[in-house]
Design a protein around this motif. Structure first.
Motif, mmCIF file in Angstrom:
data_model
loop_
_atom_site.group_PDB
_atom_site.id
_atom_site.type_symbol
_atom_site.label_atom_id
_atom_site.label_comp_id
_atom_site.label_asym_id
_atom_site.label_seq_id
_atom_site.Cartn_x
_atom_site.Cartn_y
_atom_site.Cartn_z
ATOM 1 N N THR A 1 64.570 -37.093 -18.142
ATOM 2 C CA THR A 1 63.319 -37.652 -17.632
ATOM 3 C C THR A 1 63.366 -38.063 -16.163
ATOM 4 O O THR A 1 62.409 -38.671 -15.669
ATOM 5 N N HIS A 2 64.440 -37.689 -15.440
ATOM 6 C CA HIS A 2 64.497 -38.084 -14.019
ATOM 7 C C HIS A 2 65.728 -37.427 -13.392
ATOM 8 O O HIS A 2 66.853 -37.823 -13.644
ATOM 9 N N SER B 1 57.521 -40.010 -23.252
ATOM 10 C CA SER B 1 57.418 -40.675 -21.957
ATOM 11 C C SER B 1 56.868 -39.753 -20.880
ATOM 12 O O SER B 1 56.276 -40.213 -19.905
ATOM 13 N N LEU B 2 57.054 -38.435 -21.042
ATOM 14 C CA LEU B 2 56.525 -37.463 -20.086
ATOM 15 C C LEU B 2 55.172 -36.903 -20.523
ATOM 16 O O LEU B 2 54.680 -35.930 -19.946
ATOM 17 N N GLY B 3 54.582 -37.504 -21.542
ATOM 18 C CA GLY B 3 53.288 -37.032 -22.026
ATOM 19 C C GLY B 3 53.373 -35.773 -22.854
ATOM 20 O O GLY B 3 52.364 -35.086 -23.054
ATOM 21 N N LEU B 4 54.562 -35.482 -23.382
ATOM 22 C CA LEU B 4 54.788 -34.236 -24.114
ATOM 23 C C LEU B 4 55.167 -34.476 -25.572
ATOM 24 O O LEU B 4 55.671 -33.585 -26.244
ATOM 25 N N GLY B 5 54.910 -35.674 -26.063
ATOM 26 C CA GLY B 5 55.312 -36.000 -27.422
ATOM 27 C C GLY B 5 54.634 -35.169 -28.489
ATOM 28 O O GLY B 5 55.177 -34.997 -29.586
ATOM 29 N N ASP B 6 53.448 -34.645 -28.198
ATOM 30 C CA ASP B 6 52.762 -33.783 -29.152
ATOM 31 C C ASP B 6 53.133 -32.319 -28.970
ATOM 32 O O ASP B 6 52.643 -31.463 -29.716
ATOM 33 N N VAL B 7 53.975 -32.042 -27.996
ATOM 34 C CA VAL B 7 54.323 -30.659 -27.655
ATOM 35 C C VAL B 7 55.755 -30.327 -28.062
ATOM 36 O O VAL B 7 56.020 -29.272 -28.648
ATOM 37 N N VAL B 8 56.707 -31.218 -27.717
ATOM 38 C CA VAL B 8 58.129 -30.990 -28.004
ATOM 39 C C VAL B 8 58.756 -32.331 -28.372
ATOM 40 O O VAL B 8 58.073 -33.326 -28.572
ATOM 41 N N GLY B 9 60.084 -32.346 -28.488
ATOM 42 C CA GLY B 9 60.810 -33.574 -28.776
ATOM 43 C C GLY B 9 61.257 -33.701 -30.211
ATOM 44 O O GLY B 9 62.123 -34.531 -30.527
ATOM 45 N N SER B 10 60.682 -32.912 -31.100
ATOM 46 C CA SER B 10 61.109 -32.876 -32.502
ATOM 47 C C SER B 10 60.831 -31.483 -33.046
ATOM 48 O O SER B 10 60.012 -30.738 -32.498
ATOM 49 N N LEU B 11 61.523 -31.150 -34.115
ATOM 50 C CA LEU B 11 61.311 -29.846 -34.767
ATOM 51 C C LEU B 11 60.226 -30.026 -35.818
ATOM 52 O O LEU B 11 60.482 -30.118 -37.020
ATOM 53 N N GLY C 1 61.190 -53.598 -26.537
ATOM 54 C CA GLY C 1 60.133 -52.738 -27.065
ATOM 55 C C GLY C 1 59.582 -51.740 -26.082
ATOM 56 O O GLY C 1 58.629 -51.017 -26.399
ATOM 57 N N MET C 2 60.156 -51.674 -24.873
ATOM 58 C CA MET C 2 59.716 -50.665 -23.906
ATOM 59 C C MET C 2 60.113 -49.274 -24.387
ATOM 60 O O MET C 2 61.129 -49.103 -25.057
ATOM 61 N N LEU C 3 59.306 -48.283 -24.047
ATOM 62 C CA LEU C 3 59.651 -46.900 -24.342
ATOM 63 C C LEU C 3 60.740 -46.469 -23.377
ATOM 64 O O LEU C 3 60.542 -46.463 -22.163
ATOM 65 N N MET C 4 61.923 -46.097 -23.921
ATOM 66 C CA MET C 4 63.108 -45.838 -23.112
ATOM 67 C C MET C 4 63.516 -44.375 -23.216
ATOM 68 O O MET C 4 63.394 -43.747 -24.270
ATOM 69 N N SER C 5 64.053 -43.845 -22.112
ATOM 70 C CA SER C 5 64.592 -42.490 -22.121
ATOM 71 C C SER C 5 65.789 -42.426 -21.186
ATOM 72 O O SER C 5 66.093 -43.383 -20.463
ATOM 73 N N LEU C 6 66.470 -41.276 -21.194
ATOM 74 C CA LEU C 6 67.735 -41.112 -20.479
ATOM 75 C C LEU C 6 67.626 -40.008 -19.437
ATOM 76 O O LEU C 6 66.827 -39.083 -19.579
ATOM 77 N N SER C 7 68.483 -40.110 -18.407
ATOM 78 C CA SER C 7 68.445 -39.087 -17.366
ATOM 79 C C SER C 7 69.787 -38.944 -16.668
ATOM 80 O O SER C 7 70.642 -39.826 -16.721
ATOM 81 N N VAL C 8 69.934 -37.801 -15.987
ATOM 82 C CA VAL C 8 71.123 -37.485 -15.193
ATOM 83 C C VAL C 8 71.016 -38.116 -13.809
ATOM 84 O O VAL C 8 71.991 -38.607 -13.250
ATOM 85 N N THR D 1 65.307 -37.267 -26.946
ATOM 86 C CA THR D 1 64.471 -36.198 -27.505
ATOM 87 C C THR D 1 63.021 -36.657 -27.627
ATOM 88 O O THR D 1 62.256 -36.537 -26.668
ATOM 89 N N ILE D 2 62.628 -37.214 -28.746
ATOM 90 C CA ILE D 2 61.223 -37.507 -28.987
ATOM 91 C C ILE D 2 60.693 -38.613 -28.075
ATOM 92 O O ILE D 2 59.572 -38.525 -27.559
ATOM 93 N N ASP D 3 61.492 -39.664 -27.824
ATOM 94 C CA ASP D 3 61.015 -40.722 -26.940
ATOM 95 C C ASP D 3 60.896 -40.215 -25.506
ATOM 96 O O ASP D 3 59.958 -40.580 -24.774
ATOM 97 N N ALA D 4 61.848 -39.388 -25.092
ATOM 98 C CA ALA D 4 61.801 -38.825 -23.743
ATOM 99 C C ALA D 4 60.592 -37.916 -23.580
ATOM 100 O O ALA D 4 59.894 -37.962 -22.557
ATOM 101 N N ALA D 5 60.335 -37.087 -24.577
ATOM 102 C CA ALA D 5 59.160 -36.214 -24.512
ATOM 103 C C ALA D 5 57.884 -37.040 -24.444
ATOM 104 O O ALA D 5 56.972 -36.754 -23.653
#
Length: 454
Positions: free
Chosen positions: A87-88, A369-379, A314-321, A363-367
């Protein structure tokens, strides 16, 4: 299982001599069979011997022994999971891999400015292209390119050309060039041009556009307010490095963003190590998200990322390089391990967090956070087919007893057998498909040598 000529075409293809062919290695329909499916969707669950049916880049069904008349990809001995979401990442700085922190002249920000002001459009292209290829190799299928050296329209176009060539999913956030005055606006006209020419025109169909902004406390209201308003007027999300250091925390960048009504679900905050309870509550209640990068935060000396304390708010958290000039490697798996360790170590409790929670962040939280949770992030049936297969029987992963632990604590890029982005095969049997790695590496090396010579 595919074999012979079929295997050399779609699902079993080996690397080609081309730099990248975005339309190649796409198979309209196939089934991954017999994998241990980690769906990251509680409604689908985990399937120890599961199949994944993909058609036209979309997941059709996940289940046991699916009866589908389509080419099959043997997933036995593999863990199937959603592709990782970073995510960054300042992709262009990959040109300076592991150059930081050996002297005052190569301290991260000094290095960025010294080399950034000399960077030509092709330098951004080569840095971003190398980063995107590394991302694919390690199992990252979505990346947020925080591009903070767009010195001209040509620089923006060159950076985006790398995305079009390599073809990951993600966000391209348009930022100010290195050394840009704090009193001057980002090139708002060029952001509008980029949106019109690259995004509205569909040149990079897996990307969406964002603003790599500068928050209150770093610039004045005469800059941050019109930049934010212009981005929202274009309908694009915004991202800010905020409260990264103790000094930034005392300024209260996030508090000021909240006071300016600039925290929304389309606002991403980066680092945010030094925040008050009130600031964290404001982030949570606004629906904004936070991207942490524990390796870079340690190596640049910001401090130890309080992962558990931040997550508990409770913040939406994600990881990055973040940046390879500092951290050296684009292997997001190592960030999962570090985040797990920091969470437990700071809590002084081994059971403070399970690895499934850390996998959600990648995966799902990161997706989401980028507005892509309905598109990817889970199978999930209906979502786009971004997935990876991890080998269970490698020296570095076997024996597998707890699949989540294996993924978060044992897996690395070398264990990623297969990468699929939007239904398109990008890595198979440990080899990148349709990418000439030597050409990508040589191009980056020549670009860096020429930049340093300048």
């Amino acid at each position: 299982m595919l074999g012979g000529a079929a295997a050399s075409g779609a699902l079993g293809a080996a690397a080609s001599p081309a730099a990248s062919k975005p339309g190649a290695s796409r198979h309209r329909e196939f089934v991954v069979t017999g994998a241990h499916v980690v769906s990251m969707d509680p409604r689908v669950g985990d399937l120890p011997d599961g199949d994944i049916h993909v058609r036209n880049g979309r997941i059709v069904k996940v289940g046991h022994r699916l009866r589908v008349r389509a080419p099959q990809m043997d997933g036995r001995g593999m863990i199937a999971m959603p592709g990782l979401v970073d995510t960054h990442w300042h992709l262009w700085t990959t040109l300076f891999r592991a150059m930081s922190s050996s002297s005052p002249e190569t301290a991260y920000f000094a290095l960025n400015i010294a080399n950034g002001v000399r960077a030509l459009p092709e330098d951004l292209y080569h840095g971003a292209r190398l980063a995107l290829v590394e991302a694919l190799n390690t199992g990252i299928t979505t990346v947020h390119d925080w591009s903070h050296n767009l010195r001209s329209p040509a620089h923006a176009d060159a950076n985006l050309r790398a995305h079009r060539e390599i073809g990951l999913r993600g966000r391209f956030s348009y930022g100010t060039p290195q050394g840009h005055p704090a009193t001057s606006l980002v090139d708002l006209d060029d952001i509008a041009r980029v949106k019109r020419e690259w995004f509205d025109g569909g040149k990079v169909p897996l990307l969406h556009l964002g603003l790599a902004g500068r928050p209150p406390g770093l610039v004045g209201e005469a800059v941050f307010r019109p930049e934010y308003d212009a981005a929202r007027g274009l309908g694009i999300p915004v991202s800010y490095h905020a409260n990264s250091t103790r000094a930034h925390g005392q300024i209260g960048m996030i508090r000021q963003l909240a006071e300016q009504d600039m925290l929304t679900p389309d606002t991403q905050l980066i680092h945010a190590l030094y925040t008050t309870e009130a600031e964290r509550a404001a982030v949570r209640e606004s629906g904004a998200s936070v991207s942490i990068s524990p390796w870079s935060e340690l190596l640049i000396g910001y401090g130890v990322t309080p992962v558990g304390e931040m997550e508990a708010s409770g913040m939406l958290m994600s990881l990055s390089v973040d940046t390879l000039s500092l951290v050296g490697s684009g292997d997001l798996w190592s960030v999962l391990r570090l985040a797990t360790g920091l969470y437990r170590g700071l809590a002084e409790q081994e059971l403070a967090v399970g690895t499934r929670r850390i996998l959600q962040m990648a995966t799902i939280d990161a997706a989401t956070s980028l507005g892509l949770g309905d598109v990817v992030g889970s199978l999930t049936p209906g979502k786009r087919a971004d997935l990876v297969l991890v080998r269970k029987h490698d020296v570095g992963t076997a024996p597998v007893t707890d699949v989540s632990n294996t993924l978060a604590l044992a897996t690395g890029a070398e264990n990623v057998d297969t990468v699929i982005v939007d239904g398109r095969l990008r890595k198979r049997r440990g080899v990148l498909v349709d990418i000439d790695e030597d050409r990508v590496v040589r191009g980056a090396e020549r670009a860096l040598a020429a930049l340093l010579a300048r």
